[in-house]
Design a protein around this motif. Structure first.
Motif, PDB file in Angstrom:
ATOM      1  N   GLY A  74      -2.837   1.129   5.259  1.00  0.00           N
ATOM      2  CA  GLY A  74      -4.121   0.554   5.652  1.00  0.00           C
ATOM      3  C   GLY A  74      -5.273   1.202   4.910  1.00  0.00           C
ATOM      4  N   GLY A  75      -5.234   2.527   4.769  1.00  0.00           N
ATOM      5  CA  GLY A  75      -6.257   3.230   4.000  1.00  0.00           C
ATOM      6  C   GLY A  75      -6.240   2.819   2.543  1.00  0.00           C
ATOM      7  N   PHE A  76      -5.037   2.648   1.982  1.00  0.00           N
ATOM      8  CA  PHE A  76      -4.906   2.218   0.591  1.00  0.00           C
ATOM      9  C   PHE A  76      -5.516   0.824   0.395  1.00  0.00           C
ATOM     10  CE2 PHE A  76      -2.480  -0.023  -2.720  1.00  0.00           C
ATOM     11  CZ  PHE A  76      -2.735   0.796  -3.802  1.00  0.00           C
ATOM     12  N   LEU A  77      -5.211  -0.077   1.303  1.00  0.00           N
ATOM     13  CA  LEU A  77      -5.735  -1.436   1.212  1.00  0.00           C
ATOM     14  C   LEU A  77      -7.254  -1.449   1.354  1.00  0.00           C
ATOM     15  CD1 LEU A  77      -4.550  -4.259   0.823  1.00  0.00           C
ATOM     16  CD2 LEU A  77      -4.471  -4.483   3.298  1.00  0.00           C
ATOM     17  N   ALA A  86       0.526  -2.910  -5.709  1.00  0.00           N
ATOM     18  CA  ALA A  86       0.926  -1.526  -5.472  1.00  0.00           C
ATOM     19  C   ALA A  86       1.141  -1.233  -3.984  1.00  0.00           C
ATOM     20  CB  ALA A  86      -0.123  -0.581  -6.036  1.00  0.00           C
ATOM     21  N   LEU A  87       0.607  -2.069  -3.099  1.00  0.00           N
ATOM     22  CA  LEU A  87       0.705  -1.816  -1.659  1.00  0.00           C
ATOM     23  C   LEU A  87       2.151  -1.652  -1.169  1.00  0.00           C
ATOM     24  CD1 LEU A  87      -0.712  -1.501   1.072  1.00  0.00           C
ATOM     25  CD2 LEU A  87      -0.635  -4.000   1.289  1.00  0.00           C
ATOM     26  N   PRO A  88       3.088  -2.539  -1.522  1.00  0.00           N
ATOM     27  CA  PRO A  88       4.472  -2.329  -1.051  1.00  0.00           C
ATOM     28  C   PRO A  88       5.076  -1.020  -1.565  1.00  0.00           C
ATOM     29  CG  PRO A  88       4.203  -4.560  -1.882  1.00  0.00           C
ATOM     30  CD  PRO A  88       2.957  -3.811  -2.233  1.00  0.00           C
ATOM     31  N   PHE A  89       4.742  -0.651  -2.786  1.00  0.00           N
ATOM     32  CA  PHE A  89       5.236   0.602  -3.354  1.00  0.00           C
ATOM     33  C   PHE A  89       4.692   1.800  -2.574  1.00  0.00           C
ATOM     34  CE2 PHE A  89       4.627   4.176  -6.290  1.00  0.00           C
ATOM     35  CZ  PHE A  89       5.947   4.431  -6.627  1.00  0.00           C
ATOM     36  N   LEU A 110      -5.756   7.132  -2.556  1.00  0.00           N
ATOM     37  CA  LEU A 110      -4.838   6.385  -3.430  1.00  0.00           C
ATOM     38  C   LEU A 110      -5.433   5.035  -3.827  1.00  0.00           C
ATOM     39  CD1 LEU A 110      -1.395   7.125  -1.728  1.00  0.00           C
ATOM     40  CD2 LEU A 110      -2.213   7.987  -3.943  1.00  0.00           C
ATOM     41  N   GLY A 111      -6.091   4.361  -2.882  1.00  0.00           N
ATOM     42  CA  GLY A 111      -6.742   3.091  -3.198  1.00  0.00           C
ATOM     43  C   GLY A 111      -7.854   3.268  -4.215  1.00  0.00           C
TER      44      GLY A 111
END
Length: 195
Positions: A37-40, A14-17, A147-148
């Motif tokens: 970065g926060g999502f990851l 989902a990271l690229p999206f 989101l993460g």
């Protein structure tokens, strides 16, 4: 419920999206970097499963002990750990308080040793200005963390719902597996219940 490895795959796929949509909406590489970065970080290390001995918990290495009080005070998959927005806010506040205590301890020692001169009012003013001057950056980072965390929670809820539907059919999506029918009178009104 998906395994830790499945949650990691969901985060990575989902990271690229997330990064693409963020850049498309903001046209800002800085904001995109903070959200991504926060999502990851939110998906791999700062997610809802910090309330149990999980892959996310283990990734903290020798610092994982800081999450033990958090685990002891929350029930797994409770609204306070897996709930939308509130779970991330609670984890941010928890980690922020620990970092603030550590900073106060280090600054007090540095002040006593005479290597640093400052006033606590100056420090408070600096922190306050930082929160105001970089509010957009803090919001972008929080959105990424949320989101993460939500990718994790939604996959948990979706996996559980899928298993219930496999076992019980469509009734598995409703509480107690029952579909309740409401009685409706003419004109769309519900009948009164006698007490």
């Amino acid at each position: 419920m998906p395994s830790g490895r499945t949650h990691d795959r969901i985060t990575m796929y989902a990271l690229p999206f997330v990064a693409g949509v963020t850049f498309w909406q903001t046209r800002s590489s800085n904001t995109t970097l903070l959200v991504a970065g926060g999502f990851l970080f939110g998906g791999l290390m700062f997610g809802p499963d910090l309330d149990i001995y999980s892959v996310q918990f283990q990734r903290w290495g020798f610092l994982r002990w800081i999450w033990l009080p958090y685990q002891k005070s929350l029930r797994h998959r409770s609204f306070l750990s897996h709930g939308p927005i509130i779970g991330t806010i609670l984890r941010v506040l928890y980690l922020g308080c620990l970092l603030a205590i550590l900073a106060i301890f280090v600054l007090t020692i540095a002040e006593k040793l005479g290597n640093l001169s400052f006033t606590w009012q100056d420090l408070g003013g600096t922190v306050g200005r930082s929160l105001v001057d970089y509010d957009t950056e803090y919001i972008a980072l929080f959105v990424g963390l949320e989101l993460g965390a939500m990718s994790h929670s939604l996959s948990d809820w979706g996996g559980s719902a899928y298993k219930r539907v496999q076992k019980q059919g469509i009734r598995g999506l409703f509480p107690n597996g029952k579909i309740k029918k409401r009685k409706v009178m003419r004109g769309g009104r519900r009948p009164r219940v006698k007490k």
